[in-house]
Design a protein around this motif. Structure first.
Motif, mmCIF file in Angstrom:
data_model
loop_
_atom_site.group_PDB
_atom_site.id
_atom_site.type_symbol
_atom_site.label_atom_id
_atom_site.label_comp_id
_atom_site.label_asym_id
_atom_site.label_seq_id
_atom_site.Cartn_x
_atom_site.Cartn_y
_atom_site.Cartn_z
ATOM 1 N N VAL A 1 0.858 -1.187 0.000
ATOM 2 C CA VAL A 1 0.000 0.000 0.000
ATOM 3 C C VAL A 1 0.892 1.234 0.000
ATOM 4 C CG1 VAL A 1 -1.815 1.248 1.199
ATOM 5 C CG2 VAL A 1 -1.765 -1.247 1.282
ATOM 6 N N ASP A 2 0.654 2.116 -0.937
ATOM 7 C CA ASP A 2 1.423 3.356 -1.042
ATOM 8 C C ASP A 2 1.085 4.253 0.147
ATOM 9 O OD1 ASP A 2 2.698 5.690 -1.784
ATOM 10 O OD2 ASP A 2 1.997 5.629 -3.866
ATOM 11 N N GLN A 3 2.093 4.554 0.959
ATOM 12 C CA GLN A 3 1.887 5.371 2.158
ATOM 13 C C GLN A 3 2.665 6.684 2.088
ATOM 14 O OE1 GLN A 3 2.289 1.249 4.387
ATOM 15 N NE2 GLN A 3 2.057 2.849 5.921
ATOM 16 N N THR A 4 2.971 7.123 0.854
ATOM 17 C CA THR A 4 3.764 8.335 0.659
ATOM 18 C C THR A 4 2.895 9.586 0.694
ATOM 19 O OG1 THR A 4 3.596 8.034 -1.738
ATOM 20 C CG2 THR A 4 5.557 7.154 -0.653
ATOM 21 N N ALA A 5 3.569 10.745 0.618
ATOM 22 C CA ALA A 5 2.873 12.027 0.769
ATOM 23 C C ALA A 5 1.817 12.252 -0.299
ATOM 24 C CB ALA A 5 3.902 13.157 0.735
ATOM 25 N N ALA A 6 2.063 11.814 -1.530
ATOM 26 C CA ALA A 6 1.102 12.042 -2.611
ATOM 27 C C ALA A 6 -0.264 11.450 -2.297
ATOM 28 C CB ALA A 6 1.633 11.454 -3.918
ATOM 29 N N MET A 7 -0.276 10.369 -1.508
ATOM 30 C CA MET A 7 -1.535 9.691 -1.203
ATOM 31 C C MET A 7 -2.367 10.434 -0.160
ATOM 32 S SD MET A 7 -1.687 7.118 -3.216
ATOM 33 C CE MET A 7 -2.921 6.011 -2.519
ATOM 34 N N SER A 8 -1.815 11.458 0.453
ATOM 35 C CA SER A 8 -2.570 12.218 1.456
ATOM 36 C C SER A 8 -3.469 13.274 0.823
ATOM 37 C CB SER A 8 -1.615 12.896 2.448
ATOM 38 O OG SER A 8 -0.790 13.844 1.785
ATOM 39 N N PHE A 9 -3.464 13.353 -0.506
ATOM 40 C CA PHE A 9 -4.244 14.381 -1.199
ATOM 41 C C PHE A 9 -5.734 14.072 -1.201
ATOM 42 C CE2 PHE A 9 -6.283 15.839 -5.188
ATOM 43 C CZ PHE A 9 -6.205 17.211 -4.963
ATOM 44 N N THR A 10 -6.524 15.111 -0.952
ATOM 45 C CA THR A 10 -7.961 15.073 -1.172
ATOM 46 C C THR A 10 -8.390 16.468 -1.610
ATOM 47 O OG1 THR A 10 -10.151 14.653 -0.234
ATOM 48 C CG2 THR A 10 -8.480 15.523 1.264
ATOM 49 N N SER A 11 -9.283 16.539 -2.570
ATOM 50 C CA SER A 11 -9.723 17.834 -3.098
ATOM 51 C C SER A 11 -10.907 18.404 -2.330
ATOM 52 C CB SER A 11 -10.103 17.684 -4.574
ATOM 53 O OG SER A 11 -11.171 16.760 -4.731
ATOM 54 N N ASP A 12 -11.477 17.592 -1.442
ATOM 55 C CA ASP A 12 -12.676 18.002 -0.722
ATOM 56 C C ASP A 12 -12.610 17.426 0.688
ATOM 57 O OD1 ASP A 12 -15.325 18.148 0.344
ATOM 58 O OD2 ASP A 12 -16.143 18.257 -1.681
ATOM 59 N N LEU B 1 1.207 -1.037 10.995
ATOM 60 C CA LEU B 1 2.158 -0.711 9.929
ATOM 61 C C LEU B 1 1.511 0.166 8.867
ATOM 62 C CD1 LEU B 1 3.959 -4.155 9.565
ATOM 63 C CD2 LEU B 1 4.939 -2.035 10.457
ATOM 64 N N LEU B 2 0.238 -0.083 8.572
ATOM 65 C CA LEU B 2 -0.449 0.721 7.566
ATOM 66 C C LEU B 2 -0.748 2.131 8.070
ATOM 67 C CD1 LEU B 2 -2.975 -1.824 5.994
ATOM 68 C CD2 LEU B 2 -0.816 -0.981 5.040
ATOM 69 N N ALA B 3 -0.728 2.324 9.382
ATOM 70 C CA ALA B 3 -0.976 3.651 9.942
ATOM 71 C C ALA B 3 0.231 4.571 9.803
ATOM 72 C CB ALA B 3 -1.371 3.534 11.418
ATOM 73 N N GLU B 4 1.370 4.012 9.441
ATOM 74 C CA GLU B 4 2.588 4.815 9.300
ATOM 75 C C GLU B 4 2.553 5.624 8.004
ATOM 76 O OE1 GLU B 4 5.749 2.003 9.455
ATOM 77 O OE2 GLU B 4 5.452 1.527 11.580
ATOM 78 N N ASP B 5 3.243 6.754 8.006
ATOM 79 C CA ASP B 5 3.340 7.612 6.821
ATOM 80 C C ASP B 5 4.792 7.713 6.364
ATOM 81 O OD1 ASP B 5 0.596 8.380 6.607
ATOM 82 O OD2 ASP B 5 0.885 9.739 8.315
ATOM 83 N N SER B 6 4.965 7.942 5.070
ATOM 84 C CA SER B 6 6.292 8.172 4.503
ATOM 85 C C SER B 6 6.344 9.602 3.985
ATOM 86 C CB SER B 6 6.554 7.192 3.353
ATOM 87 O OG SER B 6 7.709 7.568 2.624
ATOM 88 N N ASP B 7 7.499 10.254 4.118
ATOM 89 C CA ASP B 7 7.620 11.627 3.639
ATOM 90 C C ASP B 7 8.082 11.702 2.180
ATOM 91 O OD1 ASP B 7 10.204 10.757 3.939
ATOM 92 O OD2 ASP B 7 10.810 12.328 5.352
#
Length: 290
Positions: free
Chosen positions: A91-102, A152-158
């Motif tokens: 599962v991609d846990q990088t910064a790009a995945m934190s995006f939401t437009s709404d 582990l899935l709760a972790e974030d990558s910068d």
């Protein structure tokens, strides 16, 4: 010496962030009827595959006592059908995945983690062994495995964009990669070819925000990566729309082509649609024998 009170306090602190993700994944998993997907399989044969050290989740009757007698460690025989029942998730846990437009929509990352964990819940309760790629969490069964996976899935990558990890995938097992797949495509290509070389089949689930499909920008616009390390300013954002949409369509086509060449399945899911549709698609994709 750690006291029971201190241990409990540490455990409660560690698990405090897990219930929301687990609860949401449990609720999502409950919306999918298991049917044939949830039955325990007896396997397609008992061909010996390899010896491996016994784990806490292994039953005593599964231990090979003759092999174990030659060392200080208990060993279990993995059968060929057991390997085929192992599913590894990335599962991609990088910064790009934190995006939401709404603010009313889940971020791509939250949706990805929820779907992945819901998939694991259904698979494990259906008798499968599930883990994470990259040797982060070897495939096992049990509720403890789900708790460790949630942590582990709760972790974030910068990092800005993620790259699938093929390390640790067992021969002839199955795998699921979830990402927006908007970064460099070469790591994804390499991971799929390595997986195919090992006889691993699986599914690619691309998760996108609806804004990434529509590109509703015009006039002066500043585009910035979620990590803030990349930025592009333009006075005529509308002029970029057709080129952007062409590149997005090409990326989807490339991913579909990669999946087809390696025996995988590919699908795009949007955060403004129901997550159970993606979960049901995953089940169908992982069940296919190619």
């Amino acid at each position: 010496m750690i006291t029971p009170l201190a241990l409990r306090s540490e455990a409660e602190s560690l698990s405090s962030a897990l219930p929301p993700l687990l609860a949401e994944a449990e609720q999502l998993a409950a919306t999918v009827l298991l049917g044939d997907h949830g039955r325990r399989r007896a396997g397609t044969g008992d061909t010996f595959w390899q010896y491996r050290p016994a784990q806490d989740t292994d039953e005593a009757r599964s231990i090979d006592w003759r092999r174990s007698a030659r060392s200080d460690t208990n060993f279990v025989q993995d059968k060929e059908w057991q390997i085929a029942q192992s599913i590894l998730l990335w599962v991609d846990q990088t910064a790009a995945m934190s995006f939401t437009s709404d603010k009313n929509l889940a971020s791509k990352g939250h949706r990805a983690r929820t779907i992945a964990l819901a998939t694991a819940i259904l698979l494990i309760r259906g008798g499968e062994r599930v883990g994470l790629t990259g040797l982060r969490l070897p495939p096992k069964r049990g509720e403890q495995q789900l708790a460790q996976m949630a942590a582990l899935l709760a972790e974030d990558s910068d990092k800005d964009f993620g790259a699938p990890e093929a390390q640790g995938m067992l021969p002839h097992s199955r795998a699921l990669f979830i990402s927006d797949f908007l970064g460099d495509i070469e790591p994804t290509r390499d991971a799929l070819f390595k997986a195919a070389d090992r006889g691993v089949r699986g599914a690619l689930l691309q998760i996108l925000d609806p804004q990434e499909e529509a590109f509703p920008f015009d006039g002066r616009t500043i585009f910035q990566s979620m990590s803030g390390t990349m930025q592009h300013e333009t006075l005529k954002a509308g002029d970029l729309k057709s080129r952007y949409l062409d590149r997005l369509a090409q990326r989807k086509e490339d991913l579909q082509s990669l999946a087809r060449m390696t025996g995988w399945q590919f699908q795009t899911h949007h955060t403004n649609t129901a997550p159970n549709t993606a979960l049901m698609w995953i089940y169908g994709a992982l069940e296919r024998r190619i």
